[in-house]
Design an enzyme around this catalytic site. Structure first.
Site, PDB file in Angstrom:
ATOM      1  CG  HIS A  79      -1.831   1.139   1.378  1.00  7.85           C
ATOM      2  ND1 HIS A  79      -3.153   1.089   1.022  1.00  7.85           N
ATOM      3  CD2 HIS A  79      -1.627   2.407   1.820  1.00  7.85           C
ATOM      4  CE1 HIS A  79      -3.722   2.270   1.241  1.00  7.85           C
ATOM      5  NE2 HIS A  79      -2.819   3.092   1.731  1.00  7.85           N
ATOM      6  CD  GLU A  80       1.472   3.539   3.788  1.00  3.43           C
ATOM      7  OE1 GLU A  80       1.631   4.637   3.205  1.00  3.43           O
ATOM      8  OE2 GLU A  80       0.449   3.261   4.456  1.00  3.43           O
ATOM      9  CG  HIS A 126       0.244   6.196  -0.541  1.00  2.00           C
ATOM     10  ND1 HIS A 126      -0.783   6.911  -1.094  1.00  2.00           N
ATOM     11  CD2 HIS A 126      -0.302   5.510   0.503  1.00  2.00           C
ATOM     12  CE1 HIS A 126      -1.912   6.670  -0.410  1.00  2.00           C
ATOM     13  NE2 HIS A 126      -1.638   5.814   0.549  1.00  2.00           N
ATOM     14  CD  GLU A 182      -5.719   5.631   0.709  1.00  2.48           C
ATOM     15  OE1 GLU A 182      -4.790   6.460   0.799  1.00  2.48           O
ATOM     16  OE2 GLU A 182      -5.759   4.593   1.374  1.00  2.48           O
TER      17      GLU A 182
HETATM   18 ZN    ZN Z   1      -3.074   5.190   2.015  1.00  2.00          ZN
END
Ligand code: ZN
Length: 506
Positions: free
Chosen positions: A268-269, A272, A300
Site C-alpha cells: 500500500h505505502e 503511494h 489513495e
Molecule cells: Zn493510504
C-alpha cells in the site's frame, strides 16, 4: 516566461523547501527520535509551520496572481499563457485563497475547538458517553459552516467542505456515485454471507520481525520501488511522507501473529511512493505545487490499486508465492497459493472502518457521508446521531454496535473538524477500479504478463495517465482523460463481483 510567473515559482519553491525540512523532522519524530526530544521537536516544527504560513499568505503572491490574470472567477489567468502555466495558476489560486480567506478569529476559534473537542472525544469514547461529546460536535459543525461561508460564499456548505479534500467534488456528484454503489455492495455482501466463510486461520501463525522485514524489502523490489530515492522504516501507524523531490519514505509495522499486515501495508505505502516519485512536471515547475499529488483520493487510488487489485490477485501471486513461502518460514507451510489468495480476500462485516475489507469498506464511508450530509443540512440533530448511525450499520452491514464507543465515537475525524473528508477514502477505491478496468482493456494480455512476473506495463500506464502531470488536472479531469468517462461506480462493482464470485464460489 513572464517575470511574474518566474517570481511566483521562486516563492513557491521556498515554501516547498521549508515544507520538506518540516517533513524530515516529522518523519524522524515518528521513526527514530528518542522520547525526551519531543518538547523541543514540537517547537522546531511549530517554528517552521509559522514560516510556511507567512510565506503562503504573503500579499506579493496575491499581487502576482492578479497581474497574470488569475482571479476567483478565472483562476487559470491570461489565455495567452502556456497550458502548464495556466494549470499552475489554478493550483496556486486555490491554495492562496484557502490560506487567506479565513478571518484570523475564525482560525483561532477552530484551533481552540479542535483541541478541546479532541480531549472531550477521547474521554467520551473511553466512557462510551456520546452526550458528553455532543456540545463539542455541535460547535464544530457551526464553525465548519462559518468556514464554508468564508471559502465559498453563497455555495452549499457541504459542497465547499467536500471540495477542500477532493477538488471539484460536490454533494451531488459524490451522492450520485454513492447511491448506485450502496445497493450493489449490500447485495454483494448478502451473497457472500450466504456462503461458507473462508479459512484464514494460518495468517495468524507466528512470523518474526526479521522475516517480515525481508518480505517487505523483497516486495519493494518486486514493485520497482527505487531504493535510491526512498526507504522503509517501522512505526506504530504506517504512512508515507515526501522529504524531497527524490526522497519518499514509507513505513510499516511488524506484528508477530499477523505477517500479512506488514506485507499489505508495504504494498500500500509503496503504491503511494510510486505516485510521488512518478510526478514529472515540465522542468520549470519542478519542486512547485504543480509537482504535488492531485488529491488525497487520487493518492489513495494508487496505494489501493497496488494493494488490492494487484497485490490480492491470484495472477500476482502465481510467480511470487513460492518465494513468499520461503521467506515467511513456517507461516505458510502446507498452504497452497489458492488457499492463501482466498484468505487474503476474506470478507467479514465489522464495526470499525479501519479493519474493513474491500466490500464492506465502502459501506462504512457511505454511512458517514449520508450522516454528514444530513447534519450539515440540518436534517439530523446532533443528539440523534447515535441512533441514526446504528440504524445504518444494521441496514448496510447487518451488524449493530453494542455501544457508541464502537459506533459513532469510533474515530477522531469529526473532533478534528474533518467534515467532508470521509468520501475521499471511498473515492480512492472507485478511481482505482476505473483505472484498472481501462488499463486491462488497453493492455492486451495484461493478466498473463502479471502472472509471469512482469509488472512494468502497469507502472508505465499509471505513470503516463495518473502520475506524470501531478496536480495539473483536477481529479475528475484525470479520470476523464485516463478512462474516457466520468467517475462511475460500476467499474468497482464489476471488479468486486468478478473477484468475490471466485473467492466465495457463487
Ligand atoms: Zn493510504
Amino acid at each position: 516566461m513572464r517575470k511574474e510567473m518566474a517570481r511566483l515559482i521562486e516563492l513557491d519553491r521556498e515554501q516547498s523547501l521549508v515544507g520538506h525540512i518540516e517533513a524530515v523532522l516529522g518523519w524522524d519524530q515518528e521513526t527514530y527520535m528518542p522520547v525526551k526530544a519531543i518538547e523541543e521537536r514540537s517547537e522546531q516544527i511549530a517554528f517552521l509551520e509559522g514560516i510556511v504560513h507567512e510565506k503562503r499568505v504573503a500579499s506579493e503572491i496575491g499581487d502576482l496572481l492578479s497581474s497574470l490574470g488569475s482571479s476567483a472567477e478565472n483562476p487559470m489567468g491570461d489565455s495567452s499563457l502556456l497550458p502548464e502555466e495556466r494549470a499552475y495558476l489554478r493550483v496556486l489560486r486555490r491554495s492562496y485563497d484557502q490560506e487567506t480567506k479565513l478571518p484570523a478569529d475564525l482560525v483561532m476559534d477552530l484551533a481552540r475547538t479542535v483541541s478541546l473537542a479532541q480531549a472531550a472525544w477521547a474521554e467520551a469514547r473511553a466512557k462510551s458517553d456520546f452526550p458528553a461529546f455532543a456540545p463539542y460536535l455541535e460547535k464544530m459543525i457551526e464553525l465548519s459552516k462559518r468556514k464554508a461561508a468564508c471559502l465559498g460564499p453563497g455555495k452549499p456548505p457541504y459542497d465547499v467542505l467536500l471540495d477542500l479534500y477532493e477538488p471539484g467534488s460536490t454533494e451531488a456528484s459524490v451522492g450520485a456515485v454513492f447511491a448506485s454503489l450502496r445497493g450493489e455492495l449490500v447485495s454483494l455482501l448478502e451473497k457472500i454471507r450466504a456462503r461458507p466463510q473462508v479459512d484464514d486461520s494460518f495468517l495468524s501463525r507466528p512470523c518474526d520481525a526479521a522475516r517480515q522485514a525481508a518480505i517487505s524489502q523483497w516486495m519493494m523490489d518486486v514493485l520497482s520501488f527505487d531504493k535510491g530515492a526512498g526507504r522503509l522504516d517501522t512505526v506504530e501507524h504506517p504512512f508515507t511522507t515526501t522529504l524531497g523531490e527524490r526522497d519518499v519514505r514509507i513505513t510499516t509495522r511488524y506484528l508477530d501473529d499477523a505477517f500479512a499486515s506488514s506485507l499489505f501495508s508495504t504494498i500500500h505505502e509503496s503504491g503511494h511512493a510510486l505516485y510521488e516519485l512518478g510526478i514529472e512536471p515540465p522542468n520549470a515547475f519542478r519542486r512547485t505545487k504543480l509537482a504535488e499529488a492531485a488529491s488525497m483520493a487520487v493518492h489513495e487510488s494508487q496505494s489501493r490499486l497496488w494493494e488490492n487489485m494487484i497485490g490480492r490477485s491470484a495472477s500476482f501471486w502465481t510467480p511470487l508465492y513460492p518465494r513468499l513461502q520461503e521467506l515467511s518460514g513456517d507461516a505458510l507451510r502446507g498452504v497452497s497459493s489458492e488457499r492463501f489468495v482466498k484468505a487474503i480476500n476474506k470478507v467479514e462485516p465489522s464495526l470499525i472502518r479501519t479493519e474493513a475489507d474491500e466490500v464492506t469498506y465502502g459501506l462504512h464511508i457511505i454511512l458517514r457521508f449520508e450522516l454528514e450530509s444530513d447534519f450539515m443540512a440540518g436534517r439530523l440533530a446532533v443528539k440523534d446521531i447515535p441512533a441514526a448511525w446504528n440504524e445504518k450499520m444494521s441496514s448496510f452491514l447487518g451488524v449493530t454496535p453494542p455501544d457508541d464507543r464502537r459506533g459513532c465515537l469510533q474515530d477522531i475525524h469529526w473532533s478534528q473538524g474533518y467534515i467532508g473528508y470521509f468520501p475521499s477514502y471511498a473515492l480512492g477505491n472507485l478511481y482505482a477500479a476505473q483505472f484498472w478496468d481501462t488499463m486491462q482493456s488497453e493492455l492486451s494480455g495484461l493478466d498473463t504478463k502479471i502472472a509471469s512476473g512482469d509488472l512494468a506495463p502497469v507502472l508505465s500506464w499509471l505513470r503516463k495517465h495518473v502520475h506524470k502531470d501531478g496536480a495539473a488536472w483536477l481529479p475528475g479531469e484525470i479520470v476523464q482523460r485516463a478512462t474516457g468517462e466520468a467517475l462511475d461506480a460500476r467499474h468497482y462493482v464489476k471488479y468486486l463481483n468478478a473477484k468475490y464470485s471466485k473467492v466465495y464460489g457463487f
